[in-house]
Design a protein around this motif. Structure first.
Motif, PDB file in Angstrom:
ATOM      1  N   HIS A  14      13.656  26.871 -14.715  1.00  0.00           N
ATOM      2  CA  HIS A  14      12.831  25.717 -15.116  1.00  0.00           C
ATOM      3  C   HIS A  14      13.688  24.511 -15.508  1.00  0.00           C
ATOM      4  O   HIS A  14      13.546  23.943 -16.599  1.00  0.00           O
ATOM      5  N   LEU A  15      14.557  24.113 -14.597  1.00  0.00           N
ATOM      6  CA  LEU A  15      15.525  23.055 -14.845  1.00  0.00           C
ATOM      7  C   LEU A  15      14.933  21.675 -14.551  1.00  0.00           C
ATOM      8  O   LEU A  15      14.330  21.452 -13.507  1.00  0.00           O
ATOM      9  N   TRP A  16      15.146  20.744 -15.481  1.00  0.00           N
ATOM     10  CA  TRP A  16      14.769  19.350 -15.312  1.00  0.00           C
ATOM     11  C   TRP A  16      15.996  18.473 -15.531  1.00  0.00           C
ATOM     12  O   TRP A  16      16.809  18.734 -16.417  1.00  0.00           O
ATOM     13  N   LYS A  17      16.118  17.419 -14.716  1.00  0.00           N
ATOM     14  CA  LYS A  17      17.134  16.395 -14.950  1.00  0.00           C
ATOM     15  C   LYS A  17      16.474  15.038 -14.776  1.00  0.00           C
ATOM     16  O   LYS A  17      15.971  14.707 -13.690  1.00  0.00           O
ATOM     17  N   LYS A  18      16.470  14.253 -15.875  1.00  0.00           N
ATOM     18  CA  LYS A  18      15.820  12.947 -15.868  1.00  0.00           C
ATOM     19  C   LYS A  18      16.832  11.859 -16.201  1.00  0.00           C
ATOM     20  O   LYS A  18      17.741  12.061 -17.004  1.00  0.00           O
ATOM     21  N   ASN A  25      15.530  16.245 -10.817  1.00  0.00           N
ATOM     22  CA  ASN A  25      15.153  17.650 -10.608  1.00  0.00           C
ATOM     23  C   ASN A  25      13.949  17.965 -11.477  1.00  0.00           C
ATOM     24  O   ASN A  25      13.951  17.655 -12.674  1.00  0.00           O
ATOM     25  N   GLU A  26      12.944  18.577 -10.873  1.00  0.00           N
ATOM     26  CA  GLU A  26      11.692  18.844 -11.571  1.00  0.00           C
ATOM     27  C   GLU A  26      11.381  20.335 -11.574  1.00  0.00           C
ATOM     28  O   GLU A  26      11.021  20.916 -10.549  1.00  0.00           O
ATOM     29  N   ASP A  27      11.585  20.979 -12.716  1.00  0.00           N
ATOM     30  CA  ASP A  27      11.165  22.371 -12.922  1.00  0.00           C
ATOM     31  C   ASP A  27      11.721  23.300 -11.831  1.00  0.00           C
ATOM     32  O   ASP A  27      10.978  24.095 -11.236  1.00  0.00           O
ATOM     33  N   LEU A  51      21.614  18.792  -8.756  1.00  0.00           N
ATOM     34  CA  LEU A  51      21.421  20.181  -9.156  1.00  0.00           C
ATOM     35  C   LEU A  51      22.740  20.939  -9.193  1.00  0.00           C
ATOM     36  O   LEU A  51      23.059  21.609 -10.184  1.00  0.00           O
ATOM     37  N   VAL A  52      23.540  20.828  -8.136  1.00  0.00           N
ATOM     38  CA  VAL A  52      24.784  21.612  -8.115  1.00  0.00           C
ATOM     39  C   VAL A  52      25.782  21.089  -9.144  1.00  0.00           C
ATOM     40  O   VAL A  52      26.578  21.867  -9.686  1.00  0.00           O
ATOM     41  N   LYS A  53      25.752  19.796  -9.454  1.00  0.00           N
ATOM     42  CA  LYS A  53      26.636  19.281 -10.497  1.00  0.00           C
ATOM     43  C   LYS A  53      26.310  19.907 -11.855  1.00  0.00           C
ATOM     44  O   LYS A  53      27.198  20.111 -12.686  1.00  0.00           O
ATOM     45  N   GLN A  54      25.042  20.216 -12.085  1.00  0.00           N
ATOM     46  CA  GLN A  54      24.675  20.922 -13.313  1.00  0.00           C
ATOM     47  C   GLN A  54      25.120  22.375 -13.269  1.00  0.00           C
ATOM     48  O   GLN A  54      25.529  22.938 -14.287  1.00  0.00           O
TER      49      GLN A  54
END
Length: 280
Positions: A14-18, A25-27, A51-54
């Motif tokens: 359940h990853l988010w990046k704002k 990235n949404e959920d 996403l991959v940077k996270q």
């Protein structure tokens, strides 16, 4: 001999990046197990690189959880167990090919003897041995990309993150990289791969995630084809024509053909375009 692995190396939950009012990235939920290659497919701006940077600890998520190799991706001990090929990265131009590989191996915590041994092995596998004393700034773009792949693999990582790994490589070099990744998979390595080459994803990936900010669909290549295919492609080699036939009509159709023909589901590229366009 093939081995079965069932240990989860990466778990994104359940990853988010704002960024202020923009959601990259949404959920997003996904995982990578030992001995499998997972591909992320999506258009430019879909959030794949974010996403991959996270996953490899360059960015922190706004919300959600990432577990990598039993820890957090920004922990030093976890980073040393990963291999990463960022999308926008170049080797150190003032070092030779061999020195680039050696110093990154030492940074990753390998002792001198292991580092030297791994460097020689990687250069041989990636056909870089003849160029080991060449300054990296003098390499072609394709060879620099191949060196970056070597730098990601030189520490024998358990999890490998590959963001567009074969960009700039010629077809033969791409095939060499594919063979190397498949051999690493058989050793139990897990890989998260982003690519714009649909044939690459279809050839390498055990599972595929269609990503456009959020996960649109997920499954093995065959599961995705079965889910989204409303017809079969029938190629009649005697005439050179290709027909698109509904599933309930396929038996009667091929019974009328003479000579050589092929029946197949639509390609992953056709399905990808259909799914992404419907989501846009």
């Amino acid at each position: 001999m093939l081995y079965k692995f069932d240990v989860m190396l990466l778990n994104v939950n359940h990853l988010w990046k704002k960024y202020k009012n923009f959601v990259a990235n949404e959920d997003v939920t996904l995982h990578v197990d030992e001995g499998e290659i997972v591909a992320l497919l999506g258009p430019n701006g879909a959030g794949k690189t974010t996403l991959v940077k996270q996953v490899y600890g360059e960015l922190y998520p706004t919300k959600g959880e990432i577990e990598v190799l039993g820890g957090k991706p920004w922990e030093g001990k976890i980073k040393r167990k990963m291999g990463v090929i960022p999308q926008e990265c170049v080797p150190y131009g003032d070092l030779t090919v061999e020195d680039n590989l050696y110093y990154i191996a030492r940074i990753k915590g390998l002792d001198r003897n292991t580092a030297q041994r791994n460097v020689q092995d990687i250069m041989e596998k990636l056909d870089l041995s003849k160029r080991k004393k060449v300054m990296t700034r003098d390499l072609s773009g394709g060879l620099k990309r191949r060196l970056l792949i070597g730098m990601a693999l030189v520490n024998s990582p358990s999890l490998i993150i590959l963001d567009e790994p074969t960009t700039g490589l010629d077809p033969e070099a791409r095939r060499d990289v594919w063979n190397l990744l498949l051999s690493l998979k058989e050793q139990g390595k897990g890989m998260l791969l982003t690519t714009h080459y649909l044939d690459e994803a279809e050839r390498l990936a055990d599972r595929i995630y269609f990503l456009n900010r959020k996960v649109i669909s997920e499954g093995t290549p065959s599961q995705i084809k079965e889910k989204f295919s409303a017809y079969y492609e029938v190629i009649d080699y005697s005439t050179g024509k290709t027909y698109y036939v509904k599933e309930d009509e396929i038996k009667d159709f091929v019974a009328k053909l003479n000579g050589r023909f092929e029946v197949r589901l639509p390609s992953l590229e056709e399905i990808y375009l259909k799914v992404i366009n419907n989501d846009s």
